[in-house]
Design a protein around this motif. Structure first.
Motif, PDB file in Angstrom:
ATOM      1  N   ARG A 162      -1.652   6.325  -1.138  1.00 53.53           N
ATOM      2  CA  ARG A 162      -1.831   5.039  -0.691  1.00 53.53           C
ATOM      3  C   ARG A 162      -2.041   4.117  -1.926  1.00 53.53           C
ATOM      4  O   ARG A 162      -2.873   4.780  -2.809  1.00 53.53           O
ATOM      5  CB  ARG A 162      -3.043   4.834   0.245  1.00 53.53           C
ATOM      6  CG  ARG A 162      -2.646   5.279   1.825  1.00 53.53           C
ATOM      7  CD  ARG A 162      -3.710   4.886   2.751  1.00 53.53           C
ATOM      8  NE  ARG A 162      -3.360   5.650   4.134  1.00 53.53           N
ATOM      9  CZ  ARG A 162      -4.208   5.625   5.190  1.00 53.53           C
ATOM     10  NH1 ARG A 162      -5.221   4.867   5.202  1.00 53.53           N
ATOM     11  NH2 ARG A 162      -3.900   6.214   6.008  1.00 53.53           N
TER      12      ARG A 162
ATOM     13  N   GLU B   5       0.864  -1.155   0.039  1.00 52.79           N
ATOM     14  CA  GLU B   5      -0.038  -0.098   0.198  1.00 52.79           C
ATOM     15  C   GLU B   5       0.914   1.189   0.073  1.00 52.79           C
ATOM     16  O   GLU B   5       0.402   2.356  -0.364  1.00 52.79           O
ATOM     17  CB  GLU B   5      -0.727  -0.155   0.994  1.00 52.79           C
ATOM     18  CG  GLU B   5      -2.016   0.904   0.989  1.00 52.79           C
ATOM     19  CD  GLU B   5      -3.039   0.765   1.927  1.00 52.79           C
ATOM     20  OE1 GLU B   5      -3.614  -0.329   1.667  1.00 52.79           O
ATOM     21  OE2 GLU B   5      -3.570   1.412   2.759  1.00 52.79           O
TER      22      GLU B   5
ATOM     23  N   ARG C  96     -12.233   6.392  -2.437  1.00 48.82           N
ATOM     24  CA  ARG C  96     -11.062   5.602  -2.277  1.00 48.82           C
ATOM     25  C   ARG C  96     -10.143   5.814  -3.354  1.00 48.82           C
ATOM     26  O   ARG C  96     -10.136   5.308  -4.328  1.00 48.82           O
ATOM     27  CB  ARG C  96     -11.305   4.351  -2.263  1.00 48.82           C
ATOM     28  CG  ARG C  96     -10.399   3.308  -1.793  1.00 48.82           C
ATOM     29  CD  ARG C  96     -10.504   1.811  -1.489  1.00 48.82           C
ATOM     30  NE  ARG C  96     -11.349   1.810  -0.412  1.00 48.82           N
ATOM     31  CZ  ARG C  96     -11.052   1.992   0.877  1.00 48.82           C
ATOM     32  NH1 ARG C  96      -9.562   2.068   1.115  1.00 48.82           N
ATOM     33  NH2 ARG C  96     -11.763   1.863   1.818  1.00 48.82           N
TER      34      ARG C  96
ATOM     35  N   GLU D 127      -3.821   1.804  -3.012  1.00 51.22           N
ATOM     36  CA  GLU D 127      -5.008   1.074  -2.761  1.00 51.22           C
ATOM     37  C   GLU D 127      -4.937   0.113  -3.835  1.00 51.22           C
ATOM     38  O   GLU D 127      -4.943   0.339  -4.960  1.00 51.22           O
ATOM     39  CB  GLU D 127      -6.328   1.982  -2.854  1.00 51.22           C
ATOM     40  CG  GLU D 127      -6.393   2.931  -1.886  1.00 51.22           C
ATOM     41  CD  GLU D 127      -6.714   2.541  -0.425  1.00 51.22           C
ATOM     42  OE1 GLU D 127      -6.937   1.343  -0.314  1.00 51.22           O
ATOM     43  OE2 GLU D 127      -6.440   3.627   0.431  1.00 51.22           O
TER      44      GLU D 127
HETATM   45 MG    MG Z   1      -7.320   1.770   4.165  1.00 54.21          MG
END
Ligand code: MG
Ligand code: ATP
Length: 576
Positions: free
Chosen positions: A140, A92, A151, A142
């Motif tokens: 991040r 990540e 997200r 993801e």
């Molecule tokens: Mg998370």
């Protein structure tokens, strides 16, 4: 601000890749454009909303006495090595190397950086407590960036870290953050529920997530209507309705179950309910093999398992590894704990009831298996099954209700994981060196923005809570010729001079188009000056949220501005 001098790329069509309302509307209203997976360009209207959310967060943080910092986004690997997270963070974390081959990460969070920074700044208990924060871009990688900015791979977070001499002081700040979070989200027009959350394998004690109930939420919340208990299902202790399950197959004996491996196959084949069987789950972590037994109708909750065993991750054992334990995949029987494998029995099981269990051989099960009779040194039962809707509230035993939720914020008592790793100590009142305890508190700024849209949209578009609207008021003018344009401009100038945050749609476009745009973008208050005004002095004022339009005859500017101001006040009051 004049629309003719602005960038307003509104779109009629929904973007093909957008599956949730906020994503669709952010693109259509011209707040963002997509760069690539999980990366977005913010356009001027979007930036204004972000700035307002940040400002609300900043004001509420500052009013608790927290201090704002700004740390480098690029974080050297040594800091992560020191906490042990250079490896633990896994894929990540975005990692890069500089020209000297030194390694860095683009900060996904800043416990390490702040720990490193504050260590030499704190000398005595008199310097404590301290709560430090920043509002900064986080990175991040993801696995599945989705739902637009909900997200994404690059996002703005307010992250705060507090340092304390003892748990009582940590709790004080934690409670203050809890209150401040409620205020921040209320001011943004978001109704949040704080739910008890899993504090993970990182050794923290208490943690709560701020959730917004929404059908697109990725988290499952279990809420009690009777006593206000609320938790993330990752964390909810399982309390089952006390049922005396009369077993259909009480007497102990072997039963042939050719090719029936799953609980569903076995219970169907034997004509019993899944509750009368024991399910075995075979897993392994980096260090150990794990066997978990639970009631056949239940699922294992990996979060609870990981927290209990203080491990970061597990994966299923292979058939070969199961074989090495002397067990047969699909027909695993209950066994006693031993050196080769960690054995856990879930507390959904009753030690004195007969169950159908794996028979330890291919195509074989055993019925009437009573744990306390068959397993010597039966370990204490653990709580590792997933609670579901209808299971009982751990506080008051009423049935729990399930909802989906979006996590917009997270507060956490971290304990001494980082203060120990970084050796953050101060002298206490008796002159003794004490390791500090720590809390951390995060809010996703972009996710908050998108979540507000999830809650505040209709078939016309967005309706912004006035506190974070890109502009509080829009003036839409439909004019012909210079004289009428100048008259509309007079209204614009009057509002501006009164300090009203006004967006004047002075574009040379048709009324339908302009009105639709204003509703799509979602300015809370709209004033329209058009044909009726130039004919008989009639203006209209529109409340976007209520979708209510009111006409009135212009008398003077004082009356006009007071009408705008009174609706403005009314809309702010709704947020209190
Ligand atoms: Mg998370
Ligand atoms: P999630 O479970 O949704 O991945 P998290 O537990 O990883 O969230 P934290 O590390 O607690 O999140 O981060 C604090 C806040 O940052 C979250 O409450 C959320 O609002 C926001 N956030 C986390 N990951 C993202 C992301 N990929 N995109 C946008 N916002 C995010």
């Amino acid at each position: 601000m004049k629309a003719s001098k602005y960038i307003l790329p509104t779109e009629k069509e929904n973007p093909a890749d957008a599956v949730v309302a906020s994503h669709r509307l952010m693109i259509r209203a011209g707040l963002v454009r997509k760069s690539s997976a999980g990366l977005y360009f913010y356009l001027p209207l979007g930036v204004r909303i972000l700035q307002k959310i940040k400002q609300i967060v900043r004001e509420e943080m500052n009013s608790t006495g927290a201090l704002e910092f700004d740390l480098p986004i690029l974080t050297p690997s040594e800091l992560w090595e020191q906490s042990g997270r250079w490896n633990a963070m896994g894929k990540e974390m975005f990692r890069i190397q500089d020209r000297h081959d030194l390694k860095y990460a683009l900060g996904p969070t800043h416990e390490e950086s702040f720990s490193y920074l504050v260590k030499p700044l704190l000398k005595s208990y008199k310097d404590l407590p301290i709560n430090v924060y920043q509002i900064q871009t986080k990175f991040r990688d993801e696995i599945r960036p989705r739902f637009g900015v909900i997200r994404s791979r690059e996002f703005i977070m307010k992250d705060a870290y507090s340092f304390h001499i003892d748990d009582a002081s940590l709790d004080e700040t934690y409670q203050a953050m809890r209150v401040a979070y409620r205020k921040m989200f209320d001011r943004c027009g978001l109704k949040t529920i704080p739910v008890l959350a899993d504090s993970g394998s990182m050794g923290g004690s208490t943690s709560e997530e701020f959730m917004v109930v929404s059908p697109i939420g990725e988290e499952t919340l279990l809420l009690c209507a009777q006593c206000d208990y609320s938790s993330n299902s990752e964390k909810t202790p399982l309390v089952l309705e006390k049922e005396n399950i009369p077993s259909a197959l009480p007497g102990k004996k072997e039963v042939s179950t050719p090719g029936k491996k799953t609980i569903e196959e076995v219970s169907q084949f034997l004509g019993i309910s899944a509750k009368e069987t024991i399910k075995a789950v075979a897993l392994k972590s980096e260090k150990k093999k794990i066997l978990v037994y639970l009631r056949g109708d239940l699922e294992l909750n990996l979060h609870k398992l990981h927290s209990l065993l203080r491990i970061a991750d597990t994966e299923p054992m292979s058939d070969l590894e199961i074989g090495e334990l002397g067990l047969v995949p699909g027909f695993i029987q209950p066994i006693a704990p031993n050196e080769k494998v960690k054995v856990l029995y879930d507390r959904s099981l009753q030690k004195n009831l007969p169950y159908v269990v794996g028979g330890g051989k291919d195509d074989l099960h055993i019925q009437g298996f009573i744990l306390e009779k068959e397993i010597s040194n039966l370990p204490e039962f653990a709580d590792v099954a997933l609670a579901r809707e209808g299971d009982l509230c751990p506080n008051c035993n009423s049935p729990l209700k399930a909802e989906k939720g979006i996590e917009v914020g997270h507060i956490f008592k971290l304990g001494d994981k980082y203060t120990k790793a970084f050796g953050i100590q101060v002298l206490d009142q008796s002159g003794k060196a004490r390791t500090l305890t720590m809390g951390c508190y995060g809010i996703g700024v972009n996710r908050t923005l998108a979540t507000v849209i999830e809650q505040c949209n209709d078939d016309k578009g967005i309706f912004w809570p006035i506190s974070i609207a890109p502009f509080e008021v829009t003036l839409v003018s439909i004019t012909k010729g210079e004289e009428q344009y100048a008259k509309a401009e007079e209204f614009y100038n009057v509002l501006k001079n009164e300090g009203v945050e006004v967006f004047w749609d002075d574009r040379d476009l048709g009324p339908g188009f302009k009105l639709k745009d204003s509703e799509l973008i979602g300015f809370p208050i709209r004033i329209t000056i058009g044909k009726k005004f130039f004919e008989n002095g009639e203006l209209s004022i529109y409340n976007r949220k209520k979708d209510q339009e009111e006409s009135f005859v212009f008398t003077d500017f004082e009356d006009f501005t007071s009408r705008v101001e009174s609706l403005r006040q009314e809309l702010f009051a709704e947020l209190e």
